[in-house]
Design an enzyme around this catalytic site. Sequence first.
Site, PDB file in Angstrom:
ATOM      1  N   GLY A   1       0.512  -0.961  -0.396  1.00  0.00           N
ATOM      2  CA  GLY A   1      -0.197   0.003  -0.011  1.00  0.00           C
ATOM      3  C   GLY A   1       0.742   1.216  -0.224  1.00  0.00           C
TER       4      GLY A   1
ATOM      5  CB  SER B   1       4.397  -3.300  -2.599  1.00  0.00           C
ATOM      6  OG  SER B   1       4.212  -2.372  -3.686  1.00  0.00           O
TER       7      SER B   1
END
Length: 319
Positions: free
Chosen positions: A43, A115
Site C-alpha cells: 500500500g 511493495s
Amino acid sequence: MTGLYPEIEPYDHGRLDVGDGHRIWWETCGNPDGRPAVVLHGGPGSGATPGLRRLFDPARYRVVLFDQRGCGRSTPHAGAPVADLSANTTAHLLADIERLREHLGIDRWVVFGGSWGSTLGLAYAQAHPDRVTGLLLAMVGTTTSREVRWITRDVGRIFPAAWQRFRDGVPEADRDGDLVAAYSRLLHHPDASVRERAARDWCAWEDAHVSVHPGQPPNPRYEDPVFRLCFARLVTHYWRHAAFLEDGQLLRGMTKLAGVPGIMVHGRLDVSGPMDIAWELHQAWPGSELVVIDEAGHSVADPGMPAALVAASGRLAGV
C-alpha cells in the site's frame, strides 16, 4: 494464485492497543510451534489479505499477519469521512511491529514485505537486526522522493493517456507541482464528492501503472469506496513524506544487515518499481540474493512470482 500453499484459516487473532487511540488487527496461522514469520502488507493501506498466508509452509511456519494503522480491520480507519493521520508514520509502524512481537511472545522472526511492505521491512530490519532471522522482500522499493516522482510523473511516459487523466484530477494550478500533495488535499476535502472523485482517480492510476499484461482486469478491491479512500489517503500520506525517512537512508543502512539472510524477488516488467532499486540494495547487502522473474510486473500474482516466493520462504525456514 497458483503455486501457493492451500488456503488456511487463522488459529488465533485479536486487536492490540498500540497507543495513540490505535488498535491493530492481527492473526496467526500455520504451526504454533513453527518458525515465526511476520507479513508486512503493501500500500500503504492494502491490508493483510488471505492470499498472503499461503506464501509459507503451514507445517513449518507460525505466520503472523496484521493490518497496519488505519486500514483493514484496524481502528480507527482511514476510510472514515474524517481521518487524523498525525499518529501514522513509519516510526509508529515500526513500534507497532515490536509491540506485536512482544505481545505474541516471539523472540525473532522471518520478515516478509511486499511493495510498500519491502520499505517497511527494510526499515524494521535495520532498526532491529537482532530480531530478524531472515528477510524476504518482493516488488522491492524504498519509497524515496525519486521513486515517488517516478511513479507519479515519469512513468506517465509509458502510460500517457492514463497519466493525463491522473494529472487532470487535480486543480489546474497544481498540475505542474507536487501531484501527491495535491491529491492528499483533495482526499481530505470537507466535500464528500470531492474526496470520492479524488480516490477514484488515484486508484485508477494505481491500476494503470501495474497493468503490464494484455487483458489484465482492474483490481476488484477498488470497487469498494471505503477501501478506495483509505488506500489513497494512506499512500499519499506516506509518499508525500517519502516514507518519513531520510533520503537514501535505507540504501545507506544495508551494511547493518550483513549476516542477515535475505532474498529479494522482483519482476523485470515492474515499471511501478524499477529493478535498479532492488539491484542497488542487493549490491549493498552482503550475502543477499536477488531473484529476477522475467514475466512478472508489480504483483505477487504475476507469472512466476508465487512459485519464486514459496521457494524463497522454504529456504528461509531452515536458516
